[in-house]
Design an enzyme around this catalytic site. Structure first.
Site, mmCIF file in Angstrom:
data_model
loop_
_atom_site.group_PDB
_atom_site.id
_atom_site.type_symbol
_atom_site.label_atom_id
_atom_site.label_comp_id
_atom_site.label_asym_id
_atom_site.label_seq_id
_atom_site.Cartn_x
_atom_site.Cartn_y
_atom_site.Cartn_z
ATOM 1 C CG PHE A 1 13.523 19.231 -1.035
ATOM 2 C CD1 PHE A 1 13.171 20.562 -1.178
ATOM 3 C CD2 PHE A 1 12.639 18.380 -0.420
ATOM 4 C CE1 PHE A 1 11.956 21.028 -0.707
ATOM 5 C CE2 PHE A 1 11.421 18.833 0.066
ATOM 6 C CZ PHE A 1 11.074 20.156 -0.081
ATOM 7 C CD1 TRP B 1 20.590 17.229 1.817
ATOM 8 C CD2 TRP B 1 18.361 17.159 1.906
ATOM 9 N NE1 TRP B 1 20.168 16.352 0.858
ATOM 10 C CE2 TRP B 1 18.799 16.293 0.897
ATOM 11 C CE3 TRP B 1 16.998 17.267 2.145
ATOM 12 C CZ2 TRP B 1 17.919 15.540 0.126
ATOM 13 C CZ3 TRP B 1 16.128 16.528 1.372
ATOM 14 C CH2 TRP B 1 16.585 15.680 0.382
ATOM 15 C CG HIS B 2 14.431 19.731 3.349
ATOM 16 N ND1 HIS B 2 14.903 19.440 4.614
ATOM 17 C CD2 HIS B 2 13.708 18.661 2.961
ATOM 18 C CE1 HIS B 2 14.455 18.240 4.965
ATOM 19 N NE2 HIS B 2 13.736 17.743 3.986
ATOM 20 N N GLY B 3 16.942 23.118 1.257
ATOM 21 C CA GLY B 3 17.053 24.254 0.360
ATOM 22 C C GLY B 3 17.398 25.541 1.073
ATOM 23 C CG LEU C 1 17.027 16.379 8.691
ATOM 24 C CD1 LEU C 1 17.081 15.159 9.601
ATOM 25 C CD2 LEU C 1 15.674 17.031 8.812
#
Lengths: 466, 305
Positions: free
Chosen positions: A466, A320-322, A317
């Site tokens: 993202f 996933w944002h970067g 999680l």
């Protein structure tokens, strides 16, 4: 967003008109063409990436279903996932790959992926395609045989910029059995788009004007401005992202589709576990279904199995944002608290009385989220440390905002106060039961406020990156 | 019926506000109006980015001068203003182009201030430097250009509002009073920010635009001076030194090739931290000082020629 309102409205109106004029069995084609045009308007590479991942998902789904419960289906599944994850990794984490290769080879610049760009929305539709393959592999859903309909589920333009991460079957079922045109749905969709624009342009972007400079230049900020930035950032990111989601859901509703809602009053959560059932629901439920649950099942015999599964889910999680350590830390910190909460729940039993008053639990949850958001917002761990450190060490520094920022702050606080007193989020104000005069007075007041007080210079959404 | 009435009221209200906002003064309208008002007797024209706006006080010059510099005003717009207005100024004998260390390697259109192109489009009627989105609301609405605070302030004053009250009748920004207490830290941040938007590739097109405008001015008998304005020690020290040398050399080469005068006050020891408003802008005290220096070094000799 307001600046591009004419462009977005024109695009949506043209797509919508053709969609409803087309025979229902060919409407998928309108969705594919409009999605392709939307991506191509940003750049051809964005369209190619989406089509490539959609093709991988479609073919993998068919092959997995063709060879059920065999090694071949497992190979296809893992190959399909590897291809999607590989593409996502190459586009999104190539700088990290370069760094790792340099580290291994002990040479600087031994590989370079500098020319790779991040295709619009890839993080969202890549996860959708992965989820689809797993659902077909587990036999919970049938593979979609119609390539056009599958492509439509990936390329549906309202969700391309920042999700939600849709479960393909939910969408495909709606596409197979489209509801007839209804004015009530159009009105409801427009209402939701209006609320979304209001959240984005009147709340989130105003907060951005107050706090962005503080976060971007942590060495220059001190005391009260930092404290204010820490408190307001969660409100900004919520209104930005949920505003976008409202626009996406509202637009989808115009086409007759119900997308997954991403938020359910997250700031009323009383624990971090509760918070993640309410915040970015399409991502948190994705990691829950496709990372946590399989791992928890696989590790069920290990004493630390559930904890490791939670941490793995939150690692995904966060990452996933970067490709930033701050995102990974954000995920792992939240995962650790969720694991601790689960441990306490197991020890105390599910019917035990709450540990603290619900309002205290809520305040602690929101406070914890705000503090961890410093990592989420900061470019580096050092910057996050600087923000948190300076907020404490220079706490006595006063708040000296220029008049324009005081105006922004007053406006935002006034809106938040009204919402707090109303005790309901913007999108849930029940207008449908009111008379047309009341409804239209409210609509026009909101539109007037939006156009008069909205920020036009901010053209991006936080989650777009993202 | 309710919908129709609501929409009519909404559109009429927004139309009224839009019309009102077109009467509001801002730095662009004030500079254009000031320039056009003085065109007939103007002798010296100053152009450049915020450095010019903050640092050059025309009142200190022994010549009729107007400062048409503005925040982030790129070489494209400096050249466009000079080319448009020089033919309308019979007494113009000198154009001073001021530069920052980043000017030659930046454009407005690919930087974070690309939105300013829309202000030039609305208020100077100048074509944009780079492509603009055709369906951008701000292309058609002045209301959309202003920040909400300015919209509310204008509405409260029934649109008799000046959004740039600190720009005087000569185009100089007289609001830079005092010195930033965080000059050192700001120097580091500002230098890094400016370096991050520099693209060496722009130097070629910017040099071509400058050469072209200098030639045009020369053909009209108008002299040109290229001025690199002072910056604080913190800014100068923290600026990418290679980029700094490269850009100083670019301006020297441009001046020598085109026959323009070049004056480099970048690290001038006559300026102390107390003369700066922030890391790369002089305050009112520093502005008076540099303006008097430029008057003695450039304006005076140009008048005698």
């Amino acid at each position: 967003m307001l600046s591009y309102l004419i462009a977005y409205a024109c695009f949506a109106i043209v797509s919508l008109t053709i969609f409803y004029l087309a025979p229902p069995r060919h409407r998928w084609l309108v969705l594919v063409v409009s999605g392709a045009a939307f991506l191509a308007s940003v750049g051809w590479v964005h369209l190619v990436a989406a089509l490539a991942l959609a093709s991988i998902g479609y073919i993998a789904g068919l092959l997995i279903e063709r060879w059920p419960d065999t090694t071949r289906s497992k190979v296809v599944l893992w190959l399909g996932i590897a291809l999607v994850v590989g593409a996502l990794g190459l586009c999104k984490y190539h700088r990290s790959v370069e760094y790792l290769v340099d580290l291994v080879t002990q040479a600087h610049g031994s590989v370079s992926f500098a020319s790779i760009i991040l295709p619009l929305g890839i993080s969202y539709y890549a996860f959708q395609v992965i989820g689809y393959q797993l659902e077909v592999y587990w036999g919970r859903e049938q593979a979609e045989r119609h390539p056009g309909r599958f492509a439509a589920s990936v390329l549906f333009f309202p969700k391309l910029v920042a999700g939600p991460i849709e479960r393909p079957h939910r969408f495909l079922e709606q596409l197979t059995n489209p509801p007839p045109f209804a004015w009530s749905r159009i009105a409801s969709g427009l209402e939701q788009i209006g609320w979304g624009l209001f959240k984005k342009a009147v709340i989130a972007d105003h907060i951005g004007l107050i706090i962005d400079h503080t976060f971007d230049n942590p060495t220059l900020a001190s005391g009260a401005p930092l404290f204010l930035a820490i408190c307001l950032y969660p409100v900004q990111v919520y209104n930005d992202f949920s505003g976008y989601t409202d626009i996406a859901l509202g637009t989808a509703r115009l086409f007759g589709f119900e997308l997954t809602p991403n938020f359910n009053r997250p700031f009323s959560a009383r624990s971090i576990s509760d918070f993640w059932r309410r915040w970015h629901i399409s991502l948190s439920s994705w990691t829950n279904d496709y990372v946590y649950k399989p791992l928890a099942f696989g590790l069920r015999s290990a004493p630390a199995g559930p904890t490791l599964a939670v941490l793995a889910g939150f690692f995904v999680l966060g990452a996933w944002h970067g490709p930033r350590l701050t995102f990974v830390l954000f995920g792992l910190v939240h995962g650790s608290v969720v694991a601790i909460e689960a441990f306490i729940r197991r020890r105390r039993g599910s019917d035990a009385a709450p540990l603290m008053h619900p309002r205290i639990a809520n305040a602690l949850t929101v406070g914890f989220y705000a503090l961890t958001c410093v990592f989420f917002r900061s470019a580096t761990v050092e910057d996050a440390g600087l923000v948190l450190g300076r907020a404490v060490t220079t706490a006595s520094a006063g708040l000296h905002l220029p008049l324009s920022q005081l105006f922004e702050l007053g406006l935002v606080l006034a809106i938040l106060f009204v919402l707090f007193v109303a005790r309901r989020p913007l999108s849930r104000v029940p207008l449908a039961d009111r008379s047309a005069w009341v409804r239209w007075t409210v609509y026009c007041a909101i539109a007037g406020t939006l156009f008069f007080l909205g920020i036009y210079n901010v053209t991006e959404f936080v989650y777009e990156h993202f | 019926m309710a919908a129709l009435v609501g929409l009519v009221v909404l559109v009429a209200g927004l139309g009224w506000v839009e019309r009102g906002m077109r009467r509001v003064d801002n730095s662009y309208t004030k500079k254009r109006r000031g320039l056009e008002k003085r065109a007939a007797d103007l002798e010296v024209l100053v152009l450049g980015p915020s450095g010019a706006m903050y640092s050059i006080d025309p009142a200190q010059f022994h010549a009729v001068t107007f400062n048409a510099g503005d925040v982030s005003q790129s070489i494209h717009y400096n050249a466009a203003i000079a080319e448009r207005y020089a033919p309308r100024m019979p007494h113009l004998r000198l154009v001073i182009f001021t530069f920052s260390l980043a000017s030659m390697e930046t454009t407005m259109s690919d930087g974070p201030e690309a939105w300013r192109q829309l202000w030039y489009l609305h208020f100077w009627d100048l074509p944009p430097e780079g492509p603009l989105r055709r369906l951008d609301v701000r292309r058609y609405s002045v209301l959309a250009l202003y920040p909400p605070y300015a919209r509310v302030s204008a509405l409260v004053r029934r649109f008799k509002y000046d959004a740039a009250p600190l720009i005087d009748e000569n185009g100089w920004y007289r609001g830079a009073i005092g010195t930033d207490p965080n000059l050192e830290a700001n120097g580091l941040v500002r230098a890094a920010t400016h370096a991050s938007v520099m693209r060496p590739i722009h130097a070629v097109t910017n040099a071509a635009k400058m050469s072209h405008v200098i030639e045009q001015l020369k053909a009209r008998g108008i002299a040109t001076a290229l001025v690199l304005l002072p910056v604080s020690r913190a800014y100068s020290r923290n600026f990418d030194q290679a980029a700094k040398s490269r850009n100083v050399a670019l301006l020297e080469e441009l001046a020598s090739k085109s026959g323009a005068q070049f004056a480099n006050y970048l690290d001038d020891p006559r300026f102390q931290n107390s003369d700066f408003f922030d890391a790369d802008h002089l305050n009112a005290t520093g502005a008076k000082q540099i303006s008097q220096i430029i008057d003695a070094d450039i304006v005076g000799p140009a008048a005698r020629r």
